[in-house]
Every structure is written in C-alpha cells, then in structure tokens.
Design a protein around this motif. Sequence first.
Motif, PDB file in Angstrom:
ATOM      1  N   GLY A  39     -15.405  -4.224   5.461  1.00 43.77           N
ATOM      2  CA  GLY A  39     -14.858  -4.913   4.098  1.00 43.77           C
ATOM      3  C   GLY A  39     -14.306  -3.779   3.357  1.00 43.77           C
ATOM      4  N   PHE A  40     -15.501  -2.929   3.024  1.00 46.63           N
ATOM      5  CA  PHE A  40     -14.924  -1.735   2.180  1.00 46.63           C
ATOM      6  C   PHE A  40     -13.840  -0.780   2.593  1.00 46.63           C
ATOM      7  CE2 PHE A  40     -15.277   2.517   0.719  1.00 46.63           C
ATOM      8  CZ  PHE A  40     -15.498   2.504  -0.405  1.00 46.63           C
ATOM      9  N   ALA A  41     -13.632  -0.617   3.955  1.00 41.47           N
ATOM     10  CA  ALA A  41     -12.645   0.144   4.309  1.00 41.47           C
ATOM     11  C   ALA A  41     -11.279  -0.271   4.603  1.00 41.47           C
ATOM     12  CB  ALA A  41     -13.086   0.602   5.863  1.00 41.47           C
ATOM     13  N   VAL A  42     -11.332  -1.615   4.787  1.00 41.23           N
ATOM     14  CA  VAL A  42     -10.007  -2.345   4.910  1.00 41.23           C
ATOM     15  C   VAL A  42      -9.578  -2.762   3.395  1.00 41.23           C
ATOM     16  CG1 VAL A  42      -8.615  -4.576   5.607  1.00 41.23           C
ATOM     17  CG2 VAL A  42     -10.446  -3.496   7.028  1.00 41.23           C
ATOM     18  N   THR A  43     -10.351  -2.950   2.616  1.00 43.97           N
ATOM     19  CA  THR A  43      -9.624  -3.042   1.334  1.00 43.97           C
ATOM     20  C   THR A  43      -9.294  -2.040   0.349  1.00 43.97           C
ATOM     21  OG1 THR A  43     -11.560  -4.783   0.553  1.00 43.97           O
ATOM     22  CG2 THR A  43     -10.437  -3.981  -1.121  1.00 43.97           C
ATOM     23  N   VAL A  44      -9.942  -0.760   0.600  1.00 39.52           N
ATOM     24  CA  VAL A  44      -9.273   0.484   0.157  1.00 39.52           C
ATOM     25  C   VAL A  44      -7.857   0.724   0.641  1.00 39.52           C
ATOM     26  CG1 VAL A  44      -9.691   3.138  -0.087  1.00 39.52           C
ATOM     27  CG2 VAL A  44     -11.692   1.480  -0.383  1.00 39.52           C
ATOM     28  N   GLU A  78      -5.572  -1.797   1.440  1.00 39.92           N
ATOM     29  CA  GLU A  78      -5.108  -2.637   0.859  1.00 39.92           C
ATOM     30  C   GLU A  78      -3.481  -2.318  -0.099  1.00 39.92           C
ATOM     31  OE1 GLU A  78      -3.019  -5.817   0.929  1.00 39.92           O
ATOM     32  OE2 GLU A  78      -4.796  -6.240   1.968  1.00 39.92           O
ATOM     33  N   PRO A  79      -2.540  -2.400   0.355  1.00 37.55           N
ATOM     34  CA  PRO A  79      -1.385  -1.971  -0.496  1.00 37.55           C
ATOM     35  C   PRO A  79      -1.199  -2.743  -1.997  1.00 37.55           C
ATOM     36  CG  PRO A  79      -0.561  -3.475   1.194  1.00 37.55           C
ATOM     37  CD  PRO A  79      -1.848  -3.080   1.596  1.00 37.55           C
ATOM     38  N   ASP A  80      -1.511  -3.828  -1.972  1.00 39.58           N
ATOM     39  CA  ASP A  80      -1.620  -4.468  -3.114  1.00 39.58           C
ATOM     40  C   ASP A  80      -2.592  -4.161  -4.011  1.00 39.58           C
ATOM     41  OD1 ASP A  80      -0.186  -6.085  -1.244  1.00 39.58           O
ATOM     42  OD2 ASP A  80      -0.774  -7.883  -2.096  1.00 39.58           O
ATOM     43  N   LEU A  81      -3.823  -3.764  -3.572  1.00 38.93           N
ATOM     44  CA  LEU A  81      -4.760  -3.087  -4.586  1.00 38.93           C
ATOM     45  C   LEU A  81      -4.375  -1.712  -5.054  1.00 38.93           C
ATOM     46  CD1 LEU A  81      -7.507  -3.229  -5.792  1.00 38.93           C
ATOM     47  CD2 LEU A  81      -8.689  -2.440  -3.716  1.00 38.93           C
ATOM     48  N   GLN A  82      -3.901  -1.077  -4.145  1.00 37.15           N
ATOM     49  CA  GLN A  82      -3.337   0.572  -4.711  1.00 37.15           C
ATOM     50  C   GLN A  82      -2.254   0.351  -5.687  1.00 37.15           C
ATOM     51  OE1 GLN A  82      -2.766   3.258  -1.610  1.00 37.15           O
ATOM     52  NE2 GLN A  82      -4.069   2.467  -0.136  1.00 37.15           N
ATOM     53  N   VAL A  83      -1.284  -0.703  -5.679  1.00 37.90           N
ATOM     54  CA  VAL A  83      -0.602  -0.909  -6.748  1.00 37.90           C
ATOM     55  C   VAL A  83      -0.959  -1.365  -7.857  1.00 37.90           C
ATOM     56  CG1 VAL A  83       1.617  -2.356  -7.226  1.00 37.90           C
ATOM     57  CG2 VAL A  83       1.480  -1.475  -4.937  1.00 37.90           C
ATOM     58  N   LEU A  84      -1.750  -2.276  -8.158  1.00 38.82           N
ATOM     59  CA  LEU A  84      -2.849  -2.567  -8.883  1.00 38.82           C
ATOM     60  C   LEU A  84      -3.410  -1.429  -9.614  1.00 38.82           C
ATOM     61  CD1 LEU A  84      -3.464  -5.079 -10.869  1.00 38.82           C
ATOM     62  CD2 LEU A  84      -5.589  -5.088  -9.411  1.00 38.82           C
ATOM     63  N   ALA A  85      -3.968  -0.505  -8.625  1.00 36.89           N
ATOM     64  CA  ALA A  85      -5.107   0.396  -9.370  1.00 36.89           C
ATOM     65  C   ALA A  85      -4.110   1.760 -10.005  1.00 36.89           C
ATOM     66  CB  ALA A  85      -5.837   1.151  -8.080  1.00 36.89           C
ATOM     67  N   ASP A  86      -2.824   1.642  -9.643  1.00 41.80           N
ATOM     68  CA  ASP A  86      -2.081   2.731 -10.205  1.00 41.80           C
ATOM     69  C   ASP A  86      -1.573   2.167 -11.563  1.00 41.80           C
ATOM     70  OD1 ASP A  86      -2.330   4.539  -8.345  1.00 41.80           O
ATOM     71  OD2 ASP A  86      -0.534   3.779  -7.268  1.00 41.80           O
ATOM     72  N   THR A  87      -1.410   0.734 -11.745  1.00 44.61           N
ATOM     73  CA  THR A  87      -0.965   0.193 -12.796  1.00 44.61           C
ATOM     74  C   THR A  87      -1.867   0.223 -14.123  1.00 44.61           C
ATOM     75  OG1 THR A  87       0.551  -1.237 -11.640  1.00 44.61           O
ATOM     76  CG2 THR A  87       0.168  -2.032 -13.763  1.00 44.61           C
ATOM     77  N   VAL A 114     -11.990   4.881  -9.083  1.00 43.62           N
ATOM     78  CA  VAL A 114     -13.219   4.065  -9.472  1.00 43.62           C
ATOM     79  C   VAL A 114     -12.932   2.496  -9.281  1.00 43.62           C
ATOM     80  CG1 VAL A 114     -14.646   3.486 -11.281  1.00 43.62           C
ATOM     81  CG2 VAL A 114     -14.136   5.653 -11.208  1.00 43.62           C
ATOM     82  N   LEU A 115     -11.736   2.166  -9.508  1.00 46.16           N
ATOM     83  CA  LEU A 115     -11.377   0.705  -9.277  1.00 46.16           C
ATOM     84  C   LEU A 115     -11.282   0.565  -7.890  1.00 46.16           C
ATOM     85  CD1 LEU A 115     -10.723  -1.696 -10.382  1.00 46.16           C
ATOM     86  CD2 LEU A 115      -8.193  -1.069 -10.440  1.00 46.16           C
ATOM     87  N   LEU A 116     -10.735   1.312  -6.988  1.00 49.27           N
ATOM     88  CA  LEU A 116     -10.847   1.296  -5.599  1.00 49.27           C
ATOM     89  C   LEU A 116     -12.253   0.999  -4.945  1.00 49.27           C
ATOM     90  CD1 LEU A 116      -7.857   3.592  -4.587  1.00 49.27           C
ATOM     91  CD2 LEU A 116      -7.657   1.249  -4.394  1.00 49.27           C
ATOM     92  N   VAL A 117     -13.126   1.907  -5.170  1.00 50.36           N
ATOM     93  CA  VAL A 117     -14.434   2.089  -4.804  1.00 50.36           C
ATOM     94  C   VAL A 117     -15.105   0.640  -5.339  1.00 50.36           C
ATOM     95  CG1 VAL A 117     -16.425   3.086  -4.791  1.00 50.36           C
ATOM     96  CG2 VAL A 117     -14.385   4.297  -4.625  1.00 50.36           C
ATOM     97  N   GLY A 173      -9.253  -9.659  -7.621  1.00 48.69           N
ATOM     98  CA  GLY A 173      -9.803 -10.813  -6.770  1.00 48.69           C
ATOM     99  C   GLY A 173      -8.311 -11.367  -5.743  1.00 48.69           C
ATOM    100  N   GLY A 174      -7.524 -11.309  -6.620  1.00 49.84           N
ATOM    101  CA  GLY A 174      -6.118 -11.885  -6.004  1.00 49.84           C
ATOM    102  C   GLY A 174      -5.689 -10.832  -5.195  1.00 49.84           C
ATOM    103  N   VAL A 175      -5.233  -9.436  -5.383  1.00 46.25           N
ATOM    104  CA  VAL A 175      -4.617  -8.802  -4.678  1.00 46.25           C
ATOM    105  C   VAL A 175      -5.375  -8.010  -3.594  1.00 46.25           C
ATOM    106  CG1 VAL A 175      -3.365  -7.719  -6.866  1.00 46.25           C
ATOM    107  CG2 VAL A 175      -5.552  -6.686  -6.005  1.00 46.25           C
ATOM    108  N   THR A 176      -6.773  -8.351  -3.377  1.00 48.53           N
ATOM    109  CA  THR A 176      -7.459  -7.793  -2.180  1.00 48.53           C
ATOM    110  C   THR A 176      -7.266  -8.578  -0.889  1.00 48.53           C
ATOM    111  OG1 THR A 176      -9.276  -8.977  -2.999  1.00 48.53           O
ATOM    112  CG2 THR A 176      -9.137  -6.721  -3.325  1.00 48.53           C
ATOM    113  N   THR A 177      -6.798  -9.909  -1.257  1.00 52.19           N
ATOM    114  CA  THR A 177      -6.339 -10.862  -0.209  1.00 52.19           C
ATOM    115  C   THR A 177      -4.985 -10.542   0.412  1.00 52.19           C
ATOM    116  OG1 THR A 177      -6.115 -12.527  -1.594  1.00 52.19           O
ATOM    117  CG2 THR A 177      -8.391 -12.250  -0.399  1.00 52.19           C
ATOM    118  N   GLY A 178      -4.529  -9.333   0.619  1.00 54.51           N
ATOM    119  CA  GLY A 178      -3.073  -9.091   0.948  1.00 54.51           C
ATOM    120  C   GLY A 178      -2.762  -9.042   2.563  1.00 54.51           C
TER     121      GLY A 178
END
Length: 512
Positions: free
Chosen positions: A99-104, A106-115, A123-126, A179-184
């Motif tokens: 779960g940890f590895a796949v989430t990190v 996730e492209p949606d999450l990376q876009v949000l983390a940069d925003t 920190v947000l990704l972890v 919670g929304g962007v992790t399910t991409g």
Amino acid sequence: MKNDFLTEHRTVVLEKVKESALSVIPIVAIVVILCLTVTPLGTDLLLCFLVGALLLVLGMGFFSLGADTAMSRIGNRIGTSLTKTKNLPLILAVSFMLGFAVTVAEPDLQVLADTVPHINNIVLLVTVGVGVGFFLALCMLRIITGIKLRWILIICYALLFVLAFFADSDFVGIAFDSGGVTTGPMTVPFILALGMGVAKIRSDKNAEADSFGLVALSSVGPILSVLILGFFYPEQNGVADMSTASFASTAEIGRAYLAAVPSYLKETAVALLPVVIIFLIFQIAMLRMSKRSFTKILIGVVYTYVGLVLFLTGVNVGFSPLGSVLGQELAAGWTKWILIPLSMLIGWFIISAEPAVAVLEKQIEEVSAGAIPGRAIKISLSVAVSLAMGFSMLRVLTGIPLMWFLIPGYAVALTLSFFVPDIYTAIAFDSGGVASGPMTAAFTLQFVMGASHALGGNILSDAFGVVALVAMMPLISIQTVGFVFERKNKSEKTAVEAYGEYDIVELWEESA
C-alpha cells in the motif's frame, strides 16, 4: 509468430492511447474555445498547454497499459500467494508495504504534493503512503474475517469528522483531497487485484462482494494521517505559486519540456523502485513465474515508468499552469458569473470521458446481473461530478466551509448504506476513486485555485477540497441508483408473484 505478437501489442497500445485521448480532448476543446472567445491568453501559453496535453494523452495511455499488464497482475499474484501461507501477520505486513509503495508512485498524489504550498512534498507523500498502507492491511483483515464494511465506514468517518473539527483549517481540505487522489490509475487496479487474490482464502458466497470496498477504506487512511500530521507539523506560511512562465519562441517551449524530463525520470524511478523490489522478492521466494510471464510483467513496469514520466512532465510544464491562469482570468471580470456553470460543464465531461468509468459500468452490470444498465451509471456519475464542481466553485465565490458540504454529504451516503445491499455500498464508495482521476488533480484543482487567487480568497481553505467533493458525490449517486433499481426489481417480482402457480388468466374474456 513474432509479427502477430507485435501487431497485437501495437493494437493494445493504440487502444489505451485512444482511451486517454477521449479523457483529455473534451477539456482541451473547452479550454481552446474559451481562449478564442471570452478569455484571450498568450499564444505561447496555449501552445505550451497543447504540447502538455499531447504528453498527457501519451503518458496516460502508456501508464494505463502498464497498470493493467504489470501492477494489477503483481497485486493478484501476490495476493493469491499470500493466502496460501495462511500467515495473518505476513499478509498484514506485506499489505502495508505494498500500500505504501504503490501510493507513493501514484501520479495524482504526486501532482497534489507539488501543488500544496505549506507541506514538504516528501513529507506529504510519506504521510499519505503510511495511511494507505495501514488501511490496506485493515482491508485485508476485513476480507478474511468478513466484517461488515458499513460499520467500519461509519466508525472511520465519525472519527475523521471529530478530528477535522479540531484540526488546522489549512489541513482539512488537503487531507480530504489526499484521500481522493490516492485512488487513481495506479492504486485502484493494484488494490482491487490484491483484494481479489486475498478473497480466495474464503469460500462463502460473500467473499467476492467483500473484495470490493478496498478503495473506499484505502481512501480513509490518507485523510486520517494528514489530519494527524496537522497537529504536529511545524507551522509554515507557504504561499501557492500562481506565477506562469512566458516563452519568447517555440524553441523555448521545447527547452522547458526537455529541462524538466531528467528530474521526473529520477523521481519516477525512486517512486517505482519499492514496488519492483517487493515483486522481485516474491518472485524469488514464492511466485516462481515462468520466464514468459515474468518478462511480460517487466515490460508492463517499463510502460508504467515511461507513462508516468510523460504524464508528470506534461502536467507540470504545460497543462496545470494554463488551468490556473484560466481560472484567474475568468474570475477577474464579468466572466466570474459563468464560473459555476462552466465548472459544472467541465465536471460533466471529465467523468463522462474517464476511461475507468467503463470498467465501473461493467463491474456493476455483472454484479446486478444486468439489472442496472451502464447508461444509468454513467449519467449518475456525470450528474454527481458536475454538482461537485459546481459546489467547489460556489465555495470559492462565497467562502462556505468545506465541512458544510462533507458532513451532510457523508451522512446521506452512510444512511443510504442501510437501504441498499452491501455490494452497492462497496461499489459506490469505490466509485469515488474512479471519479477523482488524473484530470481532477491535473486541471480542475488548478482551475479552482486560480479563481480563488484572483478573487482574493484563501486558497488553502477555499480551493483545496475540490477533489474531496468529486470523490464524495458518487457515493450518493451510485447508491441512489442502486436503491431505485432494487425497488423496481422488487416491485416487478411482486407483480409476477401476484399470479399463483395454478392461476388461470382468461385472455379472451374481454373480447368476448
């Protein structure tokens, strides 16, 4: 033989690219029409956007193919092999790591983390990865034990809203958006496949139904972990970067894209490496797949890597910046009065063209044995996301707190769960992951942030939360559709049973 393989492979690639194009083209068309009419923008910015859209199409196509051929197969095989061990601690530990590895990655999450301006992206990704890992392990425990999803969701969301009441307002919207962007596109196929594999440990009739709902619970983890982070994270006065680069020539646009590629090559490699390492360990220790199957999965990993690099480059260099500028320009003059209907229009096209919607339609049609048609699902999702985008822009224009929408929305969704079969509740909560796809994180969030900035609002409290609303509304719409069709099926069944087995209907009596 080799030519047949290459032809088939090329056909699959083209099909995936076509699906991603259908997802992106409606938004591109709306943007181009706006730029040519009511919102004139610089030619260089529009050209940069179109190049980014092209990379987005190619990236989503390759990434989707990689997720299908590699990530979902890895999840299914690991899930199946884990059940054979009958070792609960091992199942839970591996589920957390996966779960940890796949989430990190996730492209949606990376876009949000940069925003997000006031939280370090690592920190947000972890934090989000830990949340997903913990709740994915909880999902595995639920599948094995058969605990009702409804009660877990009620307890979890009650805890979330209590924490949200005391949390820093700058973290609430970001937490629910996480919670929304992790399910991409990376997480959903992997988690669903893992759940189906673990569900094989049970042989009762509810085992397949209990394999659904993993995405729903995995979405709770990031919200909880980011809310908790808000209590301990040192206060920072981060400001969202709303500036946009200008280009003097087409060559400068090309150089901007080429300069961004190396950093995304490195970031993507680091993000995918944990998944690959875990897979290799299982291949050596348990799976022992044939050389052909193993090679196919490795090719799928390469597709995932290439697609993710193209996606992130296109989004960050050309696609998202124009969304931000467009929101600012529309909010500056008389056009602010069309922001709400325009946002609803964007929401309608984003979900109606989302490739994963077709998968959801097929899933629900199979579960309902054709009782619920795919068209009803598509329309209900379009209405839900359109309303979510309208509510998001209403928040920007008025400053209404996010909780005023989330608390009654989730209350309605959880109440509906008592009136529909459990399988519909699980699919409805999973559908939030379908709705909050790559386009939501890549364009609509930036669009709303731009409008909030132009209107002088608080971006952290007014703009963030759009992904949360997009993920919430399908919970209501899908369960409502399930409720209506269940009532319809029961009434038809009652009408049929009104005639007894030995009743005689005189069909000729009226004519006589």
